[in-house]
Scaffold this motif. Sequence first.
Motif, PDB file in Angstrom:
ATOM      1  N   ASP A  31      49.679  49.362  51.162  1.00 21.72           N
ATOM      2  CA  ASP A  31      48.793  50.419  51.636  1.00 21.72           C
ATOM      3  C   ASP A  31      48.338  51.348  50.518  1.00 21.72           C
ATOM      4  O   ASP A  31      47.994  52.496  50.749  1.00 21.72           O
ATOM      5  N   TRP A  32      48.329  50.874  49.273  1.00 21.50           N
ATOM      6  CA  TRP A  32      47.878  51.673  48.141  1.00 21.50           C
ATOM      7  C   TRP A  32      46.378  51.895  48.251  1.00 21.50           C
ATOM      8  O   TRP A  32      45.595  50.967  48.282  1.00 21.50           O
ATOM      9  N   ASP A  33      45.953  53.148  48.300  1.00 22.91           N
ATOM     10  CA  ASP A  33      44.548  53.459  48.510  1.00 22.91           C
ATOM     11  C   ASP A  33      43.766  53.399  47.205  1.00 22.91           C
ATOM     12  O   ASP A  33      44.196  53.956  46.192  1.00 22.91           O
ATOM     13  N   PRO A  34      42.591  52.768  47.185  1.00 26.29           N
ATOM     14  CA  PRO A  34      41.747  52.760  45.989  1.00 26.29           C
ATOM     15  C   PRO A  34      41.354  54.183  45.583  1.00 26.29           C
ATOM     16  O   PRO A  34      41.067  55.037  46.438  1.00 26.29           O
ATOM     17  N   ILE A  35      41.342  54.461  44.288  1.00 27.02           N
ATOM     18  CA  ILE A  35      41.098  55.809  43.784  1.00 27.02           C
ATOM     19  C   ILE A  35      39.748  56.348  44.238  1.00 27.02           C
ATOM     20  O   ILE A  35      39.614  57.523  44.598  1.00 27.02           O
ATOM     21  N   MET A  36      38.722  55.486  44.233  1.00 25.93           N
ATOM     22  CA  MET A  36      37.375  55.943  44.569  1.00 25.93           C
ATOM     23  C   MET A  36      37.096  55.894  46.064  1.00 25.93           C
ATOM     24  O   MET A  36      35.956  56.051  46.488  1.00 25.93           O
ATOM     25  N   HIS A  37      38.149  55.722  46.869  1.00 26.32           N
ATOM     26  CA  HIS A  37      37.958  55.659  48.317  1.00 26.32           C
ATOM     27  C   HIS A  37      39.024  56.512  49.017  1.00 26.32           C
ATOM     28  O   HIS A  37      39.651  56.084  49.982  1.00 26.32           O
ATOM     29  N   ARG A  38      39.220  57.721  48.492  1.00 28.86           N
ATOM     30  CA  ARG A  38      40.193  58.621  49.097  1.00 28.86           C
ATOM     31  C   ARG A  38      39.806  60.065  48.764  1.00 28.86           C
ATOM     32  O   ARG A  38      38.965  60.320  47.899  1.00 28.86           O
ATOM     33  N   SER A  39      40.437  61.021  49.452  1.00 34.87           N
ATOM     34  CA  SER A  39      40.190  62.441  49.240  1.00 34.87           C
ATOM     35  C   SER A  39      41.353  63.046  48.458  1.00 34.87           C
ATOM     36  O   SER A  39      42.502  62.991  48.916  1.00 34.87           O
ATOM     37  N   ASP A  40      41.051  63.626  47.279  1.00 29.54           N
ATOM     38  CA  ASP A  40      42.075  64.134  46.371  1.00 29.54           C
ATOM     39  C   ASP A  40      41.645  65.462  45.773  1.00 29.54           C
ATOM     40  O   ASP A  40      40.453  65.803  45.745  1.00 29.54           O
ATOM     41  N   PHE A  62      39.545  68.946  39.492  1.00 29.44           N
ATOM     42  CA  PHE A  62      38.615  68.112  40.248  1.00 29.44           C
ATOM     43  C   PHE A  62      39.002  68.091  41.721  1.00 29.44           C
ATOM     44  O   PHE A  62      40.158  68.344  42.094  1.00 29.44           O
ATOM     45  N   VAL A  63      38.008  67.798  42.545  1.00 30.31           N
ATOM     46  CA  VAL A  63      38.235  67.579  43.965  1.00 30.31           C
ATOM     47  C   VAL A  63      37.231  66.541  44.436  1.00 30.31           C
ATOM     48  O   VAL A  63      36.092  66.504  43.958  1.00 30.31           O
ATOM     49  N   GLN A  64      37.646  65.664  45.321  1.00 30.96           N
ATOM     50  CA  GLN A  64      36.750  64.677  45.919  1.00 30.96           C
ATOM     51  C   GLN A  64      37.174  64.453  47.366  1.00 30.96           C
ATOM     52  O   GLN A  64      38.362  64.457  47.685  1.00 30.96           O
ATOM     53  N   TRP A  65      36.169  64.294  48.239  1.00 35.12           N
ATOM     54  CA  TRP A  65      36.493  64.072  49.644  1.00 35.12           C
ATOM     55  C   TRP A  65      35.349  63.321  50.321  1.00 35.12           C
ATOM     56  O   TRP A  65      34.221  63.305  49.824  1.00 35.12           O
ATOM     57  N   ASP A  66      35.683  62.696  51.443  1.00 35.86           N
ATOM     58  CA  ASP A  66      34.690  61.929  52.186  1.00 35.86           C
ATOM     59  C   ASP A  66      33.881  62.879  53.067  1.00 35.86           C
ATOM     60  O   ASP A  66      34.433  63.556  53.939  1.00 35.86           O
ATOM     61  N   VAL A  67      32.578  62.923  52.829  1.00 31.68           N
ATOM     62  CA  VAL A  67      31.690  63.805  53.590  1.00 31.68           C
ATOM     63  C   VAL A  67      31.029  63.066  54.748  1.00 31.68           C
ATOM     64  O   VAL A  67      30.448  63.681  55.638  1.00 31.68           O
ATOM     65  N   ALA A  68      31.091  61.743  54.725  1.00 31.72           N
ATOM     66  CA  ALA A  68      30.589  60.888  55.797  1.00 31.72           C
ATOM     67  C   ALA A  68      31.267  59.539  55.628  1.00 31.72           C
ATOM     68  O   ALA A  68      32.034  59.323  54.692  1.00 31.72           O
ATOM     69  N   HIS A  69      31.004  58.624  56.539  1.00 30.44           N
ATOM     70  CA  HIS A  69      31.632  57.310  56.478  1.00 30.44           C
ATOM     71  C   HIS A  69      31.282  56.612  55.159  1.00 30.44           C
ATOM     72  O   HIS A  69      30.112  56.336  54.880  1.00 30.44           O
ATOM     73  N   ASN A  70      32.297  56.365  54.316  1.00 38.86           N
ATOM     74  CA  ASN A  70      32.157  55.683  53.027  1.00 38.86           C
ATOM     75  C   ASN A  70      31.340  56.471  52.002  1.00 38.86           C
ATOM     76  O   ASN A  70      30.989  55.934  50.943  1.00 38.86           O
ATOM     77  N   LEU A  71      31.034  57.735  52.272  1.00 39.51           N
ATOM     78  CA  LEU A  71      30.267  58.563  51.345  1.00 39.51           C
ATOM     79  C   LEU A  71      31.154  59.706  50.850  1.00 39.51           C
ATOM     80  O   LEU A  71      31.737  60.443  51.655  1.00 39.51           O
ATOM     81  N   ASN A  92      30.447  71.926  31.440  1.00 37.53           N
ATOM     82  CA  ASN A  92      29.375  71.821  32.426  1.00 37.53           C
ATOM     83  C   ASN A  92      29.943  71.397  33.785  1.00 37.53           C
ATOM     84  O   ASN A  92      30.356  70.241  33.950  1.00 37.53           O
ATOM     85  N   PRO A  93      29.997  72.295  34.771  1.00 34.54           N
ATOM     86  CA  PRO A  93      30.441  71.878  36.114  1.00 34.54           C
ATOM     87  C   PRO A  93      29.579  70.721  36.612  1.00 34.54           C
ATOM     88  O   PRO A  93      28.359  70.730  36.453  1.00 34.54           O
ATOM     89  N   THR A  94      30.231  69.730  37.203  1.00 32.44           N
ATOM     90  CA  THR A  94      29.544  68.483  37.544  1.00 32.44           C
ATOM     91  C   THR A  94      29.788  68.110  38.998  1.00 32.44           C
ATOM     92  O   THR A  94      30.926  68.156  39.484  1.00 32.44           O
ATOM     93  N   ALA A  95      28.717  67.743  39.681  1.00 34.70           N
ATOM     94  CA  ALA A  95      28.790  67.269  41.066  1.00 34.70           C
ATOM     95  C   ALA A  95      28.407  65.794  41.111  1.00 34.70           C
ATOM     96  O   ALA A  95      27.432  65.380  40.473  1.00 34.70           O
ATOM     97  N   SER A  96      29.181  65.005  41.847  1.00 30.90           N
ATOM     98  CA  SER A  96      28.937  63.568  41.976  1.00 30.90           C
ATOM     99  C   SER A  96      28.891  63.187  43.453  1.00 30.90           C
ATOM    100  O   SER A  96      29.617  63.755  44.282  1.00 30.90           O
ATOM    101  N   LEU A  97      28.058  62.225  43.762  1.00 31.62           N
ATOM    102  CA  LEU A  97      27.968  61.688  45.120  1.00 31.62           C
ATOM    103  C   LEU A  97      27.940  60.175  45.016  1.00 31.62           C
ATOM    104  O   LEU A  97      27.127  59.618  44.274  1.00 31.62           O
ATOM    105  N   TRP A  98      28.855  59.501  45.722  1.00 25.98           N
ATOM    106  CA  TRP A  98      28.902  58.047  45.623  1.00 25.98           C
ATOM    107  C   TRP A  98      29.249  57.403  46.965  1.00 25.98           C
ATOM    108  O   TRP A  98      29.842  58.020  47.843  1.00 25.98           O
ATOM    109  N   HIS A 280      46.892  64.422  47.663  1.00 32.37           N
ATOM    110  CA  HIS A 280      45.979  63.826  48.644  1.00 32.37           C
ATOM    111  C   HIS A 280      45.654  64.863  49.707  1.00 32.37           C
ATOM    112  O   HIS A 280      46.550  65.561  50.210  1.00 32.37           O
ATOM    113  N   ILE A 281      44.395  64.962  50.078  1.00 33.04           N
ATOM    114  CA  ILE A 281      43.983  65.978  51.037  1.00 33.04           C
ATOM    115  C   ILE A 281      43.428  65.388  52.326  1.00 33.04           C
ATOM    116  O   ILE A 281      42.860  66.095  53.141  1.00 33.04           O
ATOM    117  N   ASP A 282      43.540  64.046  52.492  1.00 35.59           N
ATOM    118  CA  ASP A 282      43.072  63.458  53.750  1.00 35.59           C
ATOM    119  C   ASP A 282      44.251  63.087  54.641  1.00 35.59           C
ATOM    120  O   ASP A 282      45.389  63.238  54.265  1.00 35.59           O
TER     121      ASP A 282
END
Length: 282
Positions: A31-40, A62-71, A92-98, A280-282
Motif C-alpha cells: 500500500d505504498w502511495d506514489p509520491i506524486m499521487h498523495r497529499s503531503d 512545500f505542500v501538495q494536495w488533491d483539489v479534484a479527482h487525480n488533480l 521564488n514562491p512556486t505554484a504547480s498543478l498536475w 501526510h495530510i490526506d
Amino acid sequence: MKSAIRRSFVLSVALTAVAPVLLTASEARADWDPIMHRSDAGVDLYIWSARGIGTALPAVPFVQWDVAHNLFLGLRFPLATSFDPAYIGLGNPTASLWYSDIKGDLTWYAGGRVSLPLGLVDARGWRYATAAGAAAMGFWDPFLWANDSLPFGGYGGIEYRFADFFVLRAGGDLGFYPSLSRGRNFGVVRSGDLDVALQLKVEPEFQSKAGFGGGASLMTWVIPTASGDIAQTLIMPYFAYDSQKTFFMRAGALLALDRPLGPGFDRGGVASIYLQFGGHID
C-alpha cells in the motif's frame, strides 16, 4: 563541515548499498502511495559549506494536495540563509498543478508550474543568499532561485512498481526563463534574453514493510541556450522512512559529479547534506 558532509555521503552510499539485502519480498508492503499521487506537507533542507564561500542553508517548505479527482496543487516557498557572510533571502514562491493517474503498477503525471519572481529584488545580501542556496542544491530546480526572470514550465514522469519492495521513478522538467532585466544569470552559466533549462531524473528505491528504505537519485540538467559549461550531473543516495499514516523523511547527500559544480569533494565543489521531513495530510 566538509569532513562531516563527506562522512554523511559515505554513510548514505552504504545504506543504499545494503538496502536490497535488508528489504525482502516477504516483508514488503503493497500500500505504498506514489509520491506524486498523495497529499503531503513538509520541508527540504540542504547544508553545504566550502572554503571561500561559507556555509549555505536553503530550506524549501512545500505542500501538495488533491483539489479534484487525480488533480493536484503544489506550493513551494524557498528561503536561503548564508553564513560567513551572514545573509538571508527569499527565493521564488512556486505554484504547480498536475494530473496524476494510477494504472496497475504504473503511476504517471504531467503538469505545469509558474514562479513569483522575487529574484527581482535588487539587494546584495538577498542575492548572495539565494545564489548560495541555489549552489547548495546543485542548481537543481533553478526556477526557485533564478534572478530577474519569470520562470514557468512543464513537467511529467512515471513511478513504476516492479515488485512490492522496489519502485523506479523517472521524470523530466522543461523550464522557460524570459528575462525581466539585463545582466541576469544562473550563477554558473551566462544566460540570454530567453533561456530554456531541461532537467532529467531517475530514482530507484527499495521499500520495506516496516516503512524503511533507501535509494539514489541520478540527476542531470542542461541549459542549451546559455554559454560556457551548460550541463551538470548529480547523484544523491539517501535513506528513507515512511510510516504510511503520518510521518515521512529522507536523509542523504547531494554530490556534484562533474564541472561546473564538481567534483563534489574538490575545494569549492558541491557536496551537500540533504534532509527532508514531512507528514501526510490526506
